[in-house]
Design a protein around this motif. Sequence first.
Motif, short mmCIF file in Angstrom:
data_model
loop_
_atom_site.label_atom_id
_atom_site.label_comp_id
_atom_site.label_asym_id
_atom_site.label_seq_id
_atom_site.Cartn_x
_atom_site.Cartn_y
_atom_site.Cartn_z
N LEU A 1 0.83 -1.20 0.00
CA LEU A 1 0.00 0.00 0.00
C LEU A 1 0.87 1.26 0.00
CD1 LEU A 1 -2.49 -1.51 2.54
CD2 LEU A 1 -3.18 -0.64 0.30
N GLU A 2 0.22 2.40 -0.09
CA GLU A 2 0.92 3.70 -0.10
C GLU A 2 1.43 3.97 1.33
OE1 GLU A 2 1.61 7.75 0.53
OE2 GLU A 2 -0.16 6.75 1.38
N PRO A 3 2.69 4.41 1.49
CA PRO A 3 3.27 4.49 2.84
C PRO A 3 2.56 5.40 3.85
CG PRO A 3 5.02 4.53 1.21
CD PRO A 3 3.72 4.61 0.44
N PHE A 4 2.20 6.63 3.49
CA PHE A 4 1.60 7.51 4.51
C PHE A 4 0.29 6.93 5.05
CE2 PHE A 4 4.29 10.82 2.51
CZ PHE A 4 4.92 11.26 3.66
N THR A 5 -0.55 6.44 4.15
CA THR A 5 -1.83 5.89 4.59
C THR A 5 -1.59 4.59 5.38
OG1 THR A 5 -2.00 5.07 2.31
CG2 THR A 5 -3.37 6.93 2.90
N LEU A 6 -0.68 3.75 4.92
CA LEU A 6 -0.44 2.49 5.64
C LEU A 6 0.19 2.74 7.00
CD1 LEU A 6 -0.49 -0.52 5.97
CD2 LEU A 6 1.57 -0.69 4.57
N SER A 40 0.05 5.33 8.89
CA SER A 40 -0.90 5.95 9.80
C SER A 40 -1.86 4.89 10.35
CB SER A 40 -1.65 7.04 9.05
OG SER A 40 -2.42 7.80 9.92
N ALA A 41 -2.27 3.97 9.50
CA ALA A 41 -3.11 2.86 9.97
C ALA A 41 -2.33 2.01 10.98
CB ALA A 41 -3.56 2.01 8.78
N LYS A 71 2.84 15.91 6.10
CA LYS A 71 2.39 14.52 6.29
C LYS A 71 3.23 13.82 7.36
CE LYS A 71 -0.20 13.60 2.08
NZ LYS A 71 -0.18 14.92 1.44
N LEU A 112 1.87 12.40 10.82
CA LEU A 112 2.16 11.01 11.24
C LEU A 112 2.87 10.99 12.59
CD1 LEU A 112 2.15 7.97 10.51
CD2 LEU A 112 4.36 8.33 9.39
N GLU A 136 -3.55 16.35 9.13
CA GLU A 136 -3.56 16.23 7.66
C GLU A 136 -4.56 15.12 7.27
OE1 GLU A 136 -2.70 14.63 3.90
OE2 GLU A 136 -2.26 13.53 5.75
N SER A 178 -6.89 7.68 7.41
CA SER A 178 -6.40 6.31 7.44
C SER A 178 -6.40 5.79 8.88
CB SER A 178 -5.00 6.29 6.83
OG SER A 178 -4.58 4.98 6.66
N ALA A 179 -6.02 6.64 9.81
CA ALA A 179 -6.09 6.27 11.23
C ALA A 179 -7.55 6.00 11.63
CB ALA A 179 -5.49 7.37 12.09
N MET A 186 -9.09 2.66 10.77
CA MET A 186 -8.76 1.54 11.64
C MET A 186 -9.64 1.52 12.89
SD MET A 186 -6.48 0.09 9.92
CE MET A 186 -5.67 -1.10 11.02
N ARG A 225 -3.42 7.59 -6.08
CA ARG A 225 -2.86 6.48 -5.31
C ARG A 225 -3.23 6.55 -3.84
NH1 ARG A 225 3.05 5.70 -3.63
NH2 ARG A 225 3.16 3.46 -3.22
N SER A 244 -5.35 3.80 -1.93
CA SER A 244 -4.82 3.13 -0.74
C SER A 244 -5.81 3.27 0.42
CB SER A 244 -3.46 3.74 -0.39
OG SER A 244 -2.78 2.95 0.55
N ILE A 286 -7.60 0.35 2.48
CA ILE A 286 -7.45 0.27 3.93
C ILE A 286 -8.80 0.30 4.64
CG2 ILE A 286 -6.63 1.60 5.94
CD1 ILE A 286 -4.09 2.22 4.26
N LEU A 340 -1.45 0.28 -7.85
CA LEU A 340 -2.35 -0.44 -6.93
C LEU A 340 -3.47 -1.02 -7.79
CD1 LEU A 340 -2.75 2.00 -3.89
CD2 LEU A 340 -1.70 -0.27 -3.85
#
Lengths: 448, 448
Positions: free
Chosen positions: A75-80, A82-83, A110, A114, B76, B82-83, B86, B109, B113, B117, B205
């Motif tokens: 997945l895309e790093p910032f979104t992943l 953060s999850a 970002k 994070l 942001e 994304s948080a 979850m 992207r 993502s 998620i 993706l």
Amino acid sequence: MGDKRKQLHLNLFLMSTGHHEASWRHPNSAPERAVDVNYYVKLARTAERGKLDSLFLADSYGLPPTIKYKVLQGLEPFTLLSALAMATERIGLIGTASTTYNEPFHVARKFASLDLISGGRAGWNIVTSTGNTTAFNFRDEELPDHSDRYRRAEEFLQVVKSLWDSWEDEALVIDKQSGIYADPDKIKPISHKGDYYAVRGPLNLPRTPQGHPLLVQAGASETGKEFAAMAAEAVFTAQNNIEGGRRFYSDLKSRLAKYGRTPEEACILPGFCPIIGDTEAEAREKEQALHELTQIDYGLYRLSNLFGINLAGYPLDGPLPYADLPQTEQINSQKGRHQMFIEMARTEGLTIRQLMMRTASSRGHFSLAGTPVQIADAMERWFAEGAADGFNLMPPYLPDGLDDFVDKVVPELQNRGLFREEYTGGTLREHYGRPLPSRALLSAQLKA
Amino acid sequence: MGDKRKQLHLNLFLMSTGHHEASWRHPNSAPERAVDVNYYVKLARTAERGKLDSLFLADSYGLPPTIKYKVLQGLEPFTLLSALAMATERIGLIGTASTTYNEPFHVARKFASLDLISGGRAGWNIVTSTGNTTAFNFRDEELPDHSDRYRRAEEFLQVVKSLWDSWEDEALVIDKQSGIYADPDKIKPISHKGDYYAVRGPLNLPRTPQGHPLLVQAGASETGKEFAAMAAEAVFTAQNNIEGGRRFYSDLKSRLAKYGRTPEEACILPGFCPIIGDTEAEAREKEQALHELTQIDYGLYRLSNLFGINLAGYPLDGPLPYADLPQTEQINSQKGRHQMFIEMARTEGLTIRQLMMRTASSRGHFSLAGTPVQIADAMERWFAEGAADGFNLMPPYLPDGLDDFVDKVVPELQNRGLFREEYTGGTLREHYGRPLPSRALLSAQLKA
């Protein structure tokens, strides 16, 4: 800050089904979960159970043309990240962002967000991007040349740091009575106008728990190493053997003084792909099983791409066509890797097929099949002999390769006093023993 | 798909301490938590308990010069959503991203993502940015003019949709036996070269649960309304009263046919700021208490900024200086808001101070102080009389304003059959009754 004895730093290089290029074909791997956040949550929690300093996501902004043969990276790093911040408590979260195809304001913000979301666990792996697959997703122009990318990276990083510093620690007043929310004298524009960027600032987030997320870098060219020496607090490197590791380690550490930094200020983490068996024979069987899943078409593409020449026309069981290969100076990215592979093939007299197999498990990083004790021995040796401050752990296949490491190798390292038994800090900087950057540090001292 | 009767759609417009500009000074608000992810988690879960369709984060890429007097907007959006993905299960997650200061590849992207998620709960609020505070964080140039921004937005959106469509549903093969991971014939470059962007693609993706995240827009100018009619599946709008709501509703719905769309294809959600009391008197007291916390300096800045003229030199208790105000055509952003405020002040004969107070609770959106029954009555009336398909809920202060709505107004709406009692779908598109875009739809039909 707990144990004062020097210990290893361990980062999990998290990549879909693992680092062996055939890992997705392994019977126990789950390639159908490469874009499933819960798959990564489980892996992150395993790494946290093992008390690892951090996990790290590589990234690129394009689809490799080898998608037919190889699993997606994830997945895309910032979104992943953060999850994952929501699903973990202590482990550091390092994301890759390119200075060639991003805006510094967005990147600063970002990572700040994070860092706030994760309670001070964010890190930035700074890359300058490679290849035209990425370039053509942003404009109708090839990748800028190597030195241009690094000049841009230097200015980009300066802007990002200034944005992170644009709020003083005490800028938030939040006085409901008087109606003063913030002290504007403690929030300053950065008014940057350079060769590549114009950014007025300030950032629209307050100073974060770490002040600056941890800075990570992995450049292996001359320019890349200078950049790391100037800026990086953790350095990832691909080294095929301990001699290479020692050379890189002393080379990079010796460059730090020029930037007013001590050797401790940059932690060097070679990539390491451990193939773990309860016996050495079992480990070798595991390695062999992965090799048998390796696909020639993919390997040829990978090596051709690195060497800048189509190898499909040369005999697989013959040597590399040294005379036909472009020189390292002529290629525009992955210069360090290019040099290492040629040297490896020459020194060991490898055929094209042998080089392909030797580098299939981790693209040229140090790889070792052995028992937990043998794996720990190797790590201890690199650590003791000045080749590593820790490792960028690259499990050959997941989740098994990580489970084995955490359940079998980590306790062995702990028994030897080489690795923490519990987290002693809450932030990524604390895990790596890096202080908060000066503005935050000053304020912490004033408070103490 | 459950209940076939037409029901309201409700979106929570989530903003730090709430929408009243003085909300951060309210005794029960928590401005110190404006960048605390757990604060937003709790609010998101409350909204989900209320079965709301979605929550939405506005965004801008700059720090307002009024930071002295007004709380930060929050974290942001991509990292925060994304948080929140979850920490919630069903509620839709709508983030704002500007087409003026982003790259289409990154936006496509990140939303893809987020859609993966969240299991199909992502939505994109498309904005073109306002003001030079943002502009100067990206280059040494003022905000591009209004029509240029919308031309750019149109091309940007086309690129993003093409990237989302670049993978067919069946592109992933994942056959460990044969070693085929994906079918390259089902993953196509988009080869876009337009006036503003060159993007080769494909996306890195696979197609996401929704195919396309829900498209949301809130433009109020002529160009903005045309853009919404062409592209938006949910439209946010600022309307001060039901007459304005009806005008906007029929205006926008009538524009859809030109783009081959039916009126149902765009759901219109006026902003609504309910100030809820158990008695009308209590509601009015709450409103009055907020007004008393309002700061003249901030209000003057806000109105001056909107009108494009410094109002500080004019008597607070006199009328707007109509003769000195720039015309709507002369200003470069928030044209719709500009027009509405002038009309409101003229029609109701408001002084500068009165206009300030009238618009302090929600920047000109429909605001009403009343009992839960009165609030539900107003919502039902807007819904029944062709002024709304639902509402963009803007609690004046948080968390109380949201708790009151969910605990007191939602049950009233449910009793009237106007709002769902349970979620019937799992994706944001299902909540809004929007089908998957054609490629995904076709494949779903083939499977059924």
